[in-house]
Scaffold this motif. Structure first.
Motif, PDB file in Angstrom:
ATOM      1  N   TYR A   1       0.825  -1.212   0.000  1.00 52.15           N
ATOM      2  CA  TYR A   1       0.000   0.000   0.000  1.00 52.15           C
ATOM      3  C   TYR A   1       0.859   1.261   0.000  1.00 52.15           C
ATOM      4  N   PHE A   2       2.007   1.208   0.659  1.00 45.33           N
ATOM      5  CA  PHE A   2       2.844   2.399   0.817  1.00 45.33           C
ATOM      6  C   PHE A   2       3.706   2.681  -0.407  1.00 45.33           C
ATOM      7  N   SER A   3       3.633   1.836  -1.415  1.00 38.76           N
ATOM      8  CA  SER A   3       4.449   1.934  -2.626  1.00 38.76           C
ATOM      9  C   SER A   3       5.925   1.745  -2.266  1.00 38.76           C
ATOM     10  N   ASP A   4       6.781   1.951  -3.232  1.00 36.34           N
ATOM     11  CA  ASP A   4       8.216   1.779  -2.983  1.00 36.34           C
ATOM     12  C   ASP A   4       8.836   2.983  -2.289  1.00 36.34           C
ATOM     13  N   SER A   5       8.010   3.941  -1.891  1.00 34.58           N
ATOM     14  CA  SER A   5       8.525   5.088  -1.142  1.00 34.58           C
ATOM     15  C   SER A   5       9.183   4.649   0.160  1.00 34.58           C
ATOM     16  N   ILE A   6       8.695   3.551   0.737  1.00 38.23           N
ATOM     17  CA  ILE A   6       9.258   3.091   2.007  1.00 38.23           C
ATOM     18  C   ILE A   6      10.667   2.531   1.820  1.00 38.23           C
ATOM     19  N   ILE A   7      10.957   2.007   0.632  1.00 41.67           N
ATOM     20  CA  ILE A   7      12.329   1.566   0.354  1.00 41.67           C
ATOM     21  C   ILE A   7      13.256   2.775   0.332  1.00 41.67           C
ATOM     22  N   ASP A   8      12.811   3.850  -0.328  1.00 41.94           N
ATOM     23  CA  ASP A   8      13.625   5.065  -0.375  1.00 41.94           C
ATOM     24  C   ASP A   8      13.843   5.649   1.016  1.00 41.94           C
ATOM     25  N   ALA A   9      12.810   5.583   1.866  1.00 37.20           N
ATOM     26  CA  ALA A   9      12.942   6.110   3.226  1.00 37.20           C
ATOM     27  C   ALA A   9      14.019   5.355   3.996  1.00 37.20           C
ATOM     28  N   CYS A  10      14.052   4.049   3.843  1.00 34.03           N
ATOM     29  CA  CYS A  10      15.068   3.244   4.530  1.00 34.03           C
ATOM     30  C   CYS A  10      16.449   3.455   3.916  1.00 34.03           C
ATOM     31  N   ARG A  11      16.501   3.572   2.597  1.00 34.13           N
ATOM     32  CA  ARG A  11      17.784   3.817   1.920  1.00 34.13           C
ATOM     33  C   ARG A  11      18.411   5.112   2.413  1.00 34.13           C
ATOM     34  N   ALA A  12      17.572   6.146   2.573  1.00 32.51           N
ATOM     35  CA  ALA A  12      18.090   7.453   2.981  1.00 32.51           C
ATOM     36  C   ALA A  12      18.752   7.398   4.352  1.00 32.51           C
ATOM     37  N   GLN A  13      18.331   6.427   5.182  1.00 35.40           N
ATOM     38  CA  GLN A  13      18.889   6.300   6.531  1.00 35.40           C
ATOM     39  C   GLN A  13      19.787   5.067   6.673  1.00 35.40           C
ATOM     40  N   ASN A  14      20.126   4.431   5.530  1.00 35.95           N
ATOM     41  CA  ASN A  14      20.978   3.232   5.536  1.00 35.95           C
ATOM     42  C   ASN A  14      20.425   2.132   6.440  1.00 35.95           C
ATOM     43  N   LEU A  15      19.117   1.949   6.380  1.00 34.98           N
ATOM     44  CA  LEU A  15      18.460   0.953   7.224  1.00 34.98           C
ATOM     45  C   LEU A  15      18.253  -0.338   6.437  1.00 34.98           C
ATOM     46  N   PRO A  16      18.765  -1.475   6.913  1.00 33.36           N
ATOM     47  CA  PRO A  16      18.563  -2.755   6.215  1.00 33.36           C
ATOM     48  C   PRO A  16      17.080  -3.120   6.148  1.00 33.36           C
ATOM     49  N   ILE A  17      16.695  -3.854   5.093  1.00 32.36           N
ATOM     50  CA  ILE A  17      15.294  -4.189   4.856  1.00 32.36           C
ATOM     51  C   ILE A  17      15.134  -5.690   4.640  1.00 32.36           C
ATOM     52  N   ILE A  18      14.148  -6.267   5.324  1.00 28.30           N
ATOM     53  CA  ILE A  18      13.662  -7.622   5.047  1.00 28.30           C
ATOM     54  C   ILE A  18      12.197  -7.485   4.658  1.00 28.30           C
ATOM     55  N   TRP A  19      11.798  -8.107   3.546  1.00 30.26           N
ATOM     56  CA  TRP A  19      10.410  -7.982   3.078  1.00 30.26           C
ATOM     57  C   TRP A  19       9.807  -9.378   2.954  1.00 30.26           C
ATOM     58  N   ARG A  20       8.814  -9.660   3.787  1.00 29.80           N
ATOM     59  CA  ARG A  20       8.123 -10.953   3.742  1.00 29.80           C
ATOM     60  C   ARG A  20       6.969 -10.873   2.749  1.00 29.80           C
ATOM     61  N   GLN A  21       6.946 -11.795   1.804  1.00 29.86           N
ATOM     62  CA  GLN A  21       5.962 -11.776   0.726  1.00 29.86           C
ATOM     63  C   GLN A  21       4.778 -12.693   1.051  1.00 29.86           C
ATOM     64  N   SER A  22       3.595 -12.097   1.212  1.00 30.42           N
ATOM     65  CA  SER A  22       2.387 -12.877   1.492  1.00 30.42           C
ATOM     66  C   SER A  22       1.596 -13.191   0.231  1.00 30.42           C
ATOM     67  N   ASP A  23       1.973 -12.566  -0.885  1.00 28.01           N
ATOM     68  CA  ASP A  23       1.319 -12.844  -2.163  1.00 28.01           C
ATOM     69  C   ASP A  23       2.337 -12.588  -3.271  1.00 28.01           C
ATOM     70  N   TYR A  24       1.851 -12.328  -4.475  1.00 30.59           N
ATOM     71  CA  TYR A  24       2.748 -12.181  -5.628  1.00 30.59           C
ATOM     72  C   TYR A  24       2.768 -10.737  -6.130  1.00 30.59           C
ATOM     73  N   ASN A  25       2.621  -9.771  -5.204  1.00 30.89           N
ATOM     74  CA  ASN A  25       2.475  -8.372  -5.607  1.00 30.89           C
ATOM     75  C   ASN A  25       3.714  -7.804  -6.286  1.00 30.89           C
ATOM     76  N   ARG A  26       4.877  -8.417  -6.119  1.00 24.72           N
ATOM     77  CA  ARG A  26       6.084  -7.889  -6.754  1.00 24.72           C
ATOM     78  C   ARG A  26       6.234  -8.346  -8.201  1.00 24.72           C
ATOM     79  N   VAL A  27       5.427  -9.314  -8.620  1.00 25.60           N
ATOM     80  CA  VAL A  27       5.536  -9.815  -9.999  1.00 25.60           C
ATOM     81  C   VAL A  27       4.202  -9.819 -10.728  1.00 25.60           C
TER      82      VAL A  27
END
Length: 438
Positions: free
Chosen positions: A109-135
């Motif tokens: 729902y938050f779009s990929d903006s949340i990836i940019d937010a973490c990148r800006a602060q050098n925060l590592p990311i783990i993303w658990r996939q509950s469906d196929y929304n990335r493909v």
């Protein structure tokens, strides 16, 4: 360890929320910090001041409840592509709390903006996939009543041509969804997620088929609680149970047709799930008069009531005609020592050993399903043994402790990778992500 958990809702509506609160309750040595949408149904938390404004008022949670003005619709479309408020608020939360890593759950729902937010602060990311929304812009690899993998083989242009726009089948929705995914791929944002976690090996294969790096996609089977007390024996009465969403891809129509084909005329069918939708009413209207007194729609029920339904069931059915991603219903039913009868699609092939812990039937084939159910009713001893083996399988492969241990390892590997990337001292393949959870 401080961990920001990004999820659309901060109250239980489905699998991602159940999973989120299970982590929070069973990993007290970590401090989990939620980042969600500000719905009025949310649980209380001091971090709600960082939450993102809902698209159509705080009381409207589901898309079919949204009543949006023209301005709100435009804002919703723009946020689907890039949610600027989510980025601002998440960056502020990261700066204030200084977390160690971010765990994304139902976060699309938050779009990929949340990836940019973490990148800006050098925060590592783990993303658990509950469906196929990335493909898949429809999230399910499903279209027009059948499995669809066209975007995996031919690219995102097929999503526009087929009007695949998530909950809406419209050209406008398809263009919006496709634009967001196309921009994400052009910017190679997946490279900035340290690990993607999939509950099933099948989902892992589909993500890799969709272009994800095998070294970043980790298969960790989901967890299921097994009741401590000995399981109840199978009831004498042949009670069939379905628990889930009443939507087309769940295959309830196949189940109802199969029920009418059963040789056992004493069988009863309980259907548990929200039955207020037009499609649910369509299912009810299509039931023949001769079957109506043996089929009960119970509507939505809480977790404790669902547990009782499983205890009173002879077997349970998951007749989905789409790719499931290790559904909780299967694990819950098996943990109660009930034989599973599931369609032969997606992850259910790896969850149910045909003839050992239950039966698999050809998806959409009501005759095949009816024959499998009649076999269980005609052989109660075999059905009981299947149920006990199913319970043992869940205990051995999906225990809470095993899952938490695997996640703990992944958290540590993610932090070590982040710290050593700057020096080049850690290679991602050293983590052997495929071995987690096995």
């Amino acid at each position: 360890m401080k961990i920001i958990v990004v999820n659309r809702n901060y109250f239980v509506t489905g699998g991602p929320e159940k999973y989120m609160f299970t982590l929070l309750e069973n990993m007290p040595h970590h401090r989990f910090i939620p980042f969600c949408v500000a719905f009025e149904q949310n649980r209380e938390t001091p971090y709600s001041k960082y939450f993102v404004a809902p698209p159509a008022g705080s009381g409207s949670v589901y898309f079919n409840e949204f009543r949006m003005s023209a301005v709100q619709k435009v804002a919703y479309a723009c946020n689907s592509i890039y949610h600027r408020e989510a980025r601002r608020n998440l960056e502020r939360l990261i700066k204030d709390e200084q977390p160690d890593l971010a765990l994304f759950l139902n976060a699309v729902y938050f779009s990929d903006s949340i990836i940019d937010a973490c990148r800006a602060q050098n925060l590592p990311i783990i993303w658990r996939q509950s469906d196929y929304n990335r493909v898949c812009t429809n999230y399910l690899l499903y279209r027009d009543g059948k499995v669809c993998e066209e975007c995996l083989g031919y690219g995102l242009s097929r999503a526009v041509r087929n009007r695949c726009g998530g909950y809406q089948r419209s050209m406008a929705a398809a263009i919006i969804k496709t634009t967001g995914m196309w921009l994400s791929r052009m910017r190679r944002l997946h490279n900035h997620v340290d690990f993607f976690v999939t509950p099933s090996a099948f989902t892992r294969e589909k993500l890799i088929q969709g272009g994800f790096s095998p070294q970043k996609v980790v298969h960790i089977p989901t967890m299921a609680g097994v009741p401590e007390e000995p399981p109840e024996p199978l009831p004498v009465s042949p009670e069939i149970l379905f628990v889930g969403r009443l939507s087309h891809e769940k295959g309830v129509a196949t189940l109802l047709t199969a029920f009418g084909l059963l040789e056992n005329e004493n069988a009863r069918l309980s259907i548990v799930g929200d039955d207020a939708s037009p499609y649910a009413q369509q299912l009810k209207d299509g039931i023949p008069d001769r079957l109506r007194d043996r089929i009960t729609f119970h509507g939505f029920r809480g977790q404790e009531q669902i547990r009782l339904f499983f205890e009173h069931a002879y077997c349970f059915v998951v007749p989905s005609i789409c790719y499931e991603n290790q559904p909780n219903t299967v694990l819950e039913g098996m943990s109660h020592a009930r034989p599973a009868v599931v369609s032969d699609l997606g992850s259910m092939k790896e969850m149910v050993a045909d003839g050992e812990t239950g039966y698999r039937f050809e998806a959409g084939n009501a005759r095949d399903l009816a024959e499998k159910l009649d076999d269980l009713f005609n052989n109660p001893r075999k059905a009981q043994e299947m149920g006990l083996r199913a319970r043992e399988y869940v205990m051995n492969h999906h225990s809470l402790q095993k899952h938490l241990s695997s996640m703990e390892v992944l958290f540590r590997r993610c932090l070590n990778k982040s710290k050593s990337d700057a020096t080049g001292g850690f290679q991602i393949h050293d983590a052997d992500p495929e071995s987690f959870g096995k």
